[in-house]
Design a protein around this motif. Structure first.
Motif, mmCIF file in Angstrom:
data_model
loop_
_atom_site.group_PDB
_atom_site.id
_atom_site.type_symbol
_atom_site.label_atom_id
_atom_site.label_comp_id
_atom_site.label_asym_id
_atom_site.label_seq_id
_atom_site.Cartn_x
_atom_site.Cartn_y
_atom_site.Cartn_z
ATOM 1 N N UNK A 1 0.822 -1.220 0.000
ATOM 2 C CA UNK A 1 0.000 0.000 0.000
ATOM 3 C C UNK A 1 0.846 1.256 0.000
ATOM 4 N N UNK A 2 2.039 1.226 0.646
ATOM 5 C CA UNK A 2 2.889 2.422 0.679
ATOM 6 C C UNK A 2 3.335 2.827 -0.715
ATOM 7 N N UNK A 3 3.470 1.841 -1.618
ATOM 8 C CA UNK A 3 3.858 2.167 -2.996
ATOM 9 C C UNK A 3 2.650 2.669 -3.787
ATOM 10 N N UNK A 4 1.525 1.948 -3.711
ATOM 11 C CA UNK A 4 0.358 2.300 -4.533
ATOM 12 C C UNK A 4 -0.290 3.609 -4.104
ATOM 13 N N UNK A 5 -0.118 4.020 -2.846
ATOM 14 C CA UNK A 5 -0.760 5.257 -2.362
ATOM 15 C C UNK A 5 0.181 6.445 -2.383
ATOM 16 N N UNK A 6 1.306 6.331 -3.101
ATOM 17 C CA UNK A 6 2.171 7.498 -3.254
ATOM 18 C C UNK A 6 1.404 8.615 -3.965
ATOM 19 N N UNK A 7 1.725 9.874 -3.670
ATOM 20 C CA UNK A 7 0.967 10.987 -4.295
ATOM 21 C C UNK A 7 0.963 10.938 -5.817
ATOM 22 N N UNK A 8 2.075 10.456 -6.439
ATOM 23 C CA UNK A 8 2.110 10.440 -7.899
ATOM 24 C C UNK A 8 1.359 9.265 -8.509
ATOM 25 N N UNK A 9 0.966 8.237 -7.662
ATOM 26 C CA UNK A 9 0.266 7.067 -8.181
ATOM 27 C C UNK A 9 -1.204 7.022 -7.745
ATOM 28 N N UNK A 10 -1.494 7.544 -6.541
ATOM 29 C CA UNK A 10 -2.833 7.389 -5.964
ATOM 30 C C UNK A 10 -3.957 7.905 -6.857
ATOM 31 N N UNK A 11 -3.810 9.060 -7.535
ATOM 32 C CA UNK A 11 -4.934 9.543 -8.353
ATOM 33 C C UNK A 11 -5.320 8.595 -9.486
ATOM 34 N N UNK A 12 -4.418 7.696 -9.915
ATOM 35 C CA UNK A 12 -4.694 6.834 -11.056
ATOM 36 C C UNK A 12 -4.951 5.382 -10.633
ATOM 37 N N UNK A 13 -4.974 5.094 -9.310
ATOM 38 C CA UNK A 13 -5.230 3.742 -8.829
ATOM 39 C C UNK A 13 -6.731 3.466 -8.874
ATOM 40 N N UNK A 14 -7.134 2.499 -9.685
ATOM 41 C CA UNK A 14 -8.555 2.225 -9.851
ATOM 42 C C UNK A 14 -9.068 1.064 -9.003
ATOM 43 N N UNK A 15 -8.259 0.005 -8.795
ATOM 44 C CA UNK A 15 -8.762 -1.175 -8.094
ATOM 45 C C UNK A 15 -7.589 -2.038 -7.649
ATOM 46 N N UNK A 16 -7.723 -2.638 -6.459
ATOM 47 C CA UNK A 16 -6.806 -3.673 -5.972
ATOM 48 C C UNK A 16 -7.588 -4.982 -5.923
ATOM 49 N N UNK A 17 -7.075 -6.010 -6.585
ATOM 50 C CA UNK A 17 -7.796 -7.281 -6.741
ATOM 51 C C UNK A 17 -6.998 -8.383 -6.054
ATOM 52 N N UNK A 18 -7.664 -9.134 -5.183
ATOM 53 C CA UNK A 18 -7.070 -10.313 -4.557
ATOM 54 C C UNK A 18 -7.707 -11.541 -5.197
ATOM 55 N N UNK A 19 -6.896 -12.371 -5.862
ATOM 56 C CA UNK A 19 -7.388 -13.543 -6.580
ATOM 57 C C UNK A 19 -6.903 -14.822 -5.891
ATOM 58 N N UNK A 20 -7.827 -15.772 -5.735
ATOM 59 C CA UNK A 20 -7.475 -17.100 -5.243
ATOM 60 C C UNK A 20 -7.444 -18.088 -6.387
ATOM 61 N N UNK A 21 -6.408 -18.941 -6.420
ATOM 62 C CA UNK A 21 -6.244 -19.922 -7.503
ATOM 63 C C UNK A 21 -6.002 -21.316 -6.895
ATOM 64 N N UNK A 22 -6.470 -22.357 -7.587
ATOM 65 C CA UNK A 22 -6.240 -23.740 -7.174
ATOM 66 C C UNK A 22 -5.604 -24.504 -8.328
ATOM 67 N N UNK A 23 -5.201 -25.757 -8.061
ATOM 68 C CA UNK A 23 -4.730 -26.613 -9.144
ATOM 69 C C UNK A 23 -5.942 -27.335 -9.751
ATOM 70 N N UNK A 24 -5.671 -28.288 -10.644
ATOM 71 C CA UNK A 24 -6.765 -28.950 -11.374
ATOM 72 C C UNK A 24 -7.322 -30.163 -10.647
ATOM 73 N N UNK A 25 -6.847 -30.464 -9.443
ATOM 74 C CA UNK A 25 -7.371 -31.606 -8.700
ATOM 75 C C UNK A 25 -8.753 -31.265 -8.147
#
Length: 443
Positions: free
Chosen positions: A325-349
């Motif tokens: 979050x310290x990187x994404x909320x920097x003043x030069x980046x925060x105005x253009x941050x649209x979404x943070x996505x947390x994805x869960x993945x599994x194998x094929x079993x």
């Protein structure tokens, strides 16, 4: 009966063939209609663009016609002056000394005009160099190219006007030189007619008043020449002013180009900062150099078939999330941050649906802990609530070994992604381009 059955079979076969032919004809008619509609839309767009370009060309032609009329008026005035000077050339015999002085003054003015012409030539060369530089830089900003090209054309037209005025003055000087030659010839004739002049002395006295009036007229013409020189100086000052405006527009264009370059490379800068900060915090996380996606091993967070986060996973999140979050909320980046996505993945079993539910629950558990993290500030928590999403991908995005087999351990993962506000970035670039375009047209 046999003939009747054959006839019925033939009739049935013919009806089926006719139905197929009608369906094929309908399909071809529909395709033809779609093609005609596309063609009409293309023609409409073409004629709309043609109309806009035609209006722009007509506006430019009207400006050129106005300038051409001004040049024609000046040419008529100069021609009238030349006729008056020609008519007065016969009556200026007694003013030979004054004409010599005026000739010297004209020679001095000619020298000054030559110097001014050399200065204008150098300025034109400078303008051409600046125009070439602007043309090379305006390949990426097409909307400003037309404006700057129009200004360059106006500068060239003004320079051509000044050159035409100088040529007119050169013609006047040539006319005076021709008059001087005629005066020399008339002096020779006057030497042989001196006796007759003694008899015409009375007549010359009566013409003295007329000569005086003509001298006044000549002085007025000289004043008009001086006024023309002053007008030439004013035009030179206007040319310098236009050059300064072009320089100012070039500086603004360079600044806007730098801002656009910063916007285009925004994702690359964020990815670089993420890699640097994670390395500095000694966190072993894989950052995708193209997208900035960060993959964390699912085995650290969850047990087999479970979605409750283990202690090691909580400790890793306590270290990782603040750095992320310290990187994404920097003043030069925060105005253009649209979404943070947390994805869960599994194998094929296992089955896809059960894996989908498991991956969704795991992503939701990570997102919930991130929002409830004690070390998170109120502002960061509020920001996360507005842009954080959790999603399960089941086995839809597996990771494979180089030999093409599934890497099940790598496929079982939790992935952090960020999405930029493409619409805001495009709007910002359009705003910069419009500022550049407005700055050019305002001149």
């Amino acid at each position: 009966m046999a003939r009747q059955r054959v006839h019925n079979r033939r009739a049935g076969h013919t009806g089926s063939t006719g139905a197929s032919w009608i369906s094929y004809s309908d399909m071809m008619a529909a395709l033809l209609l779609v093609f005609v509609l596309i063609l009409c839309v293309s023609l409409y767009q073409y004629f709309t663009m043609l109309s806009e370009k035609t209006e722009e060309i007509l506006r430019q032609q009207s400006v050129m016609e106005e300038q051409r009329r001004q040049l024609d008026n000046q040419a008529i005035q100069l021609a009238a002056q030349s006729v008056v000077i020609g008519e007065q050339s016969v009556l200026v015999l007694a003013q030979q000394t004054q004409l010599d002085e005026q000739q010297a003054a004209l020679n001095l003015q000619q020298t000054q005009l030559d110097e001014q012409a050399a200065t204008l030539t150098a300025q034109e060369a400078t303008l051409q160099s600046q125009s070439a530089t602007l043309t090379a830089q305006q390949q990426e900003i097409e909307q400003q190219k037309t404006t700057l090209a129009l200004q360059q054309q106006q500068l060239d037209e003004q320079a051509a006007t000044l050159a035409a005025q100088k040529a007119a003055l050169d013609e006047q000087a040539a006319t005076v030189a021709a008059q001087q030659a005629k005066l020399d010839e008339q002096e020779t004739t006057m030497a042989t007619q001196q006796a007759k002049l003694d008899e015409q002395e009375t007549t010359l006295s009566s013409q003295q008043a007329t000569l005086t009036q003509q001298e006044t007229t000549l002085a007025q013409k000289q004043a008009e020449i001086d006024a023309a020189n002053e007008q030439l100086a004013i035009r030179e000052q206007e040319l310098l002013t236009l050059q300064q405006r072009v320089s100012d527009q070039q500086t603004a264009l360079d600044e806007q180009t730098g801002k656009i370059d910063n916007l285009v490379g925004l994702r690359s800068k964020i990815i670089t900062d993420l890699s640097t900060e994670l390395s500095r915090a000694s966190l072993s996380a894989t950052v995708d150099p193209a997208t900035g996606d960060i993959m964390l091993n699912s085995a650290i967070f969850f047990g087999v078939g479970q979605y409750n986060i283990k202690a090691d996973g909580l400790a890793l999140l306590d270290q990782f999330v603040p750095v992320y979050l310290s990187v994404l909320t920097k003043p030069e980046y925060a105005p253009y941050l649209g979404e943070i996505i947390i994805e869960g993945h599994t194998d094929s079993q296992g089955e896809y649906i059960s894996n989908l539910e498991l991956s969704q629950n795991r992503a939701l558990a990570v997102a919930k802990y991130c929002l409830e993290m004690p070390s998170l500030s109120a502002a960061d928590r509020q920001m996360l609530q507005s842009i954080l999403t959790a999603t399960g991908r089941s086995e839809s995005d597996l990771i494979y070994n180089p030999d093409g087999t599934e890497n099940r351990e790598a496929s079982r993962r939790v992935q952090f992604k960020f999405r930029l506000k493409d619409a805001e970035m495009i709007a910002e670039m359009n705003r910069l381009l419009q500022q550049g375009g407005n700055g050019g047209t305002a001149e």
